[in-house]
Write a protein that holds these residues in place. Structure first.
Motif, PDB file in Angstrom:
ATOM      1  N   VAL A 139      -0.782   2.009  -6.908  1.00 34.77           N
ATOM      2  CA  VAL A 139       0.257   0.808  -6.963  1.00 34.77           C
ATOM      3  C   VAL A 139       0.404   0.448  -8.121  1.00 34.77           C
ATOM      4  O   VAL A 139      -0.458   0.491  -9.433  1.00 34.77           O
ATOM      5  N   TYR A 181      -8.454   0.131  -3.681  1.00 36.91           N
ATOM      6  CA  TYR A 181      -7.497   0.198  -4.998  1.00 36.91           C
ATOM      7  C   TYR A 181      -8.371  -0.598  -6.106  1.00 36.91           C
ATOM      8  O   TYR A 181      -8.754  -1.838  -5.784  1.00 36.91           O
ATOM      9  N   TRP A 202       4.669   7.967  -9.146  1.00 40.04           N
ATOM     10  CA  TRP A 202       4.810   6.950  -8.503  1.00 40.04           C
ATOM     11  C   TRP A 202       5.590   7.054  -7.283  1.00 40.04           C
ATOM     12  O   TRP A 202       6.750   7.597  -7.227  1.00 40.04           O
ATOM     13  N   VAL A 203       5.108   6.482  -6.166  1.00 36.88           N
ATOM     14  CA  VAL A 203       5.978   7.102  -5.053  1.00 36.88           C
ATOM     15  C   VAL A 203       6.952   5.697  -4.919  1.00 36.88           C
ATOM     16  O   VAL A 203       8.020   6.058  -4.319  1.00 36.88           O
ATOM     17  N   MET A 204       6.451   4.697  -5.101  1.00 39.86           N
ATOM     18  CA  MET A 204       7.540   3.317  -4.951  1.00 39.86           C
ATOM     19  C   MET A 204       8.470   3.495  -6.168  1.00 39.86           C
ATOM     20  O   MET A 204       8.406   3.580  -6.989  1.00 39.86           O
ATOM     21  N   CYS A 261       0.776  -1.280   0.005  1.00 39.98           N
ATOM     22  CA  CYS A 261       0.112  -0.042  -0.073  1.00 39.98           C
ATOM     23  C   CYS A 261       0.895   1.440  -0.029  1.00 39.98           C
ATOM     24  O   CYS A 261       1.773   1.411   0.817  1.00 39.98           O
ATOM     25  N   VAL A 262       0.492   2.141  -0.637  1.00 36.28           N
ATOM     26  CA  VAL A 262       1.344   3.330  -1.192  1.00 36.28           C
ATOM     27  C   VAL A 262       1.268   4.334   0.088  1.00 36.28           C
ATOM     28  O   VAL A 262       2.197   5.082   0.343  1.00 36.28           O
ATOM     29  N   HIS A 263       0.250   4.074   1.063  1.00 33.00           N
ATOM     30  CA  HIS A 263       0.220   4.971   2.162  1.00 33.00           C
ATOM     31  C   HIS A 263       1.189   4.636   3.259  1.00 33.00           C
ATOM     32  O   HIS A 263       2.217   5.577   3.466  1.00 33.00           O
ATOM     33  N   LYS A 311      -0.813  10.559  -6.904  1.00 35.01           N
ATOM     34  CA  LYS A 311       0.133   9.530  -6.331  1.00 35.01           C
ATOM     35  C   LYS A 311      -0.215   8.555  -5.642  1.00 35.01           C
ATOM     36  O   LYS A 311       0.452   7.596  -5.257  1.00 35.01           O
TER      37      LYS A 311
END
Ligand code: FES
Length: 394
Positions: free
Chosen positions: A96, A72, A361-363, A46-48, A93
């Protein structure tokens, strides 16, 4: 380990609307079906706050994170943040990676990479899975070894007389006939006739009682990057094994196999079929786990090859091509095990195909090794055995 291939990561029958964690290439993925049966595969991250989505549930076509309930959709976009009040926009953002996923030949296949569809190596055609005369039996086996070592072992036609003398190998007939390998761009297959050992157990009842037994026609093959086929033409029918060697990490491999037979099709014989396959894996595993280096070398001359190693050499030629394409995951600079401060993921196609998401994209993407130079494509093992021509990759 290689990105940009389709990986069979789970039996299709085992993927339901309960999210399922699968691990491949050191990456955790969440696999599930929505209420209408649509398959989905997302990064299980999870991007959080990085909780595993596989611990959540499927609701209204979305997978719901078990920590703060972010929802999601199958394309990886977050569509609901329950803590936000109505009207608060969802950040771009909040998404995922979502991977292409297909159900075919009894497996769920996930494309782990960012190549556009037209450039992807196709999913292998596992023909006996589509033949209703054959009864499938499913099973799995965990190896503490590198998947490439296991793949080469599975296609190695010269080890059965020594490793499998208690089952199908004949220790009195170790010579390997001339191999006529059928090599495609990303797969190779070979058929050989082997002298069978004396049958044992219930199989002896089905076999010829004559002393001179006919040779057994066997097939061995692989599809890049990790699927093996083994076929045996017995006097009373045909047995085929397909297995996917899933690289959990560099030295742990989960094999999921399907054994098909067109004889003795009563379910009463399924256990015997599965047990015999597992016995073969057990005979192999202490040998394969003892091999050093643990990882398959990049340079061919660091091991000695002979004519009967033709299938392994075919594999290494194809792998060399994948390496020069820049598809090798850099596990040296981006270790996949142990605690980290930055999570990394295999990039999904949307990172390339949707320009407006370029900065969404955070990751971070996992790094790749660019390995080029000469490879083994133009070399063959000479008669009798020697090192191949220099083939160092640098
Ligand atoms: Fe997933 Fe917070 S970690 S919603």
């Amino acid at each position: 380990m290689l990105k940009n291939f389709w990986y069979a990561v789970e039996f299709a029958k085992d993927v339901t609307s309960t999210p399922r964690k699968v691990t491949c290439l050191g990456q955790d993925l969440v696999l599930y079906r929505t209420e209408d049966g649509t398959l989905a595969c997302l990064s299980d991250l999870c991007v959080h706050r990085g909780a595993a989505l596989s611990g959540g549930e499927v609701k209204n076509g979305c997978v719901v994170c078990p920590y703060h309930g972010w929802e999601y959709s199958t394309d990886g976009a977050c569509v609901k943040i329950p803590a936000n009040h109505d009207g608060v926009p969802i950040p771009k953002k909040a998404r995922v990676d979502s991977y292409p996923v297909e159900e075919r030949h009894g497996f769920v296949w996930v494309f782990l990479g960012d190549l556009p569809e037209a450039e992807r190596v196709p999913i292998p055609y596992l023909e006996y899975m589509e033949n209703p005369d054959f009864r499938p039996v499913y099973g799995e086996y965990l190896w503490h070894a590198n998947y490439e070592r296991i793949l080469e072992n599975g296609c190695d036609v010269s080890h059965p007389p020594f490793v499998h003398s208690g089952s199908f190998g004949n220790p009195d007939k170790p010579e390997v006939p001339e191999l006529h390998i059928e090599e495609q761009e990303w797969s190779a297959h070979v058929e050989v006739e082997l002298e069978p050992p004396s049958p044992k157990g219930i199989w002896s009842m089905l076999s010829s009682r004559k002393k001179e037994r006919p040779k057994v026609r066997t097939e061995s093959g692989f599809w890049m990057p990790n699927v093996i086929k083994l076929g045996v033409n017995l006097p009373f029918g045909k047995l085929v094994i397909y297995d996917t060697n899933i690289p959990i990490d560099e030295t742990t491999t989960l094999v999921k196999f399907i054994v098909l037979r067109n004889f003795f099709k009563s379910p009463a014989f399924d256990k015997n079929t599965r047990d015999r396959t597992l016995k073969i894996f057990r005979e192999d595993d202490h040998i394969v786990e003892s091999m050093r280096p643990e990882l398959l070398p990049y340079d061919l001359p660091s091991e000695l090859h002979v004519k009967s190693d033709g299938m392994a050499l075919a594999y290494r030629r194809m792998r060399a091509r994948a390496l020069t394409n820049g598809w090798a995951i850099d596990t040296h600079n981006f270790p996949i095990n142990g605690p980290k401060r930055q999570a990394t993921v295999i990039p999904s196609p949307a990172r390339r195909e949707v320009p407006e998401l370029a900065n969404a994209w955070v990751m971070k993407e996992i790094g790749v090794q660019i390995l080029g130079g000469r490879n083994a494509e133009s070399t063959d093992p000479p008669e009798g055995g020697t090192t191949l021509d220099s083939a160092e990759m640098n």
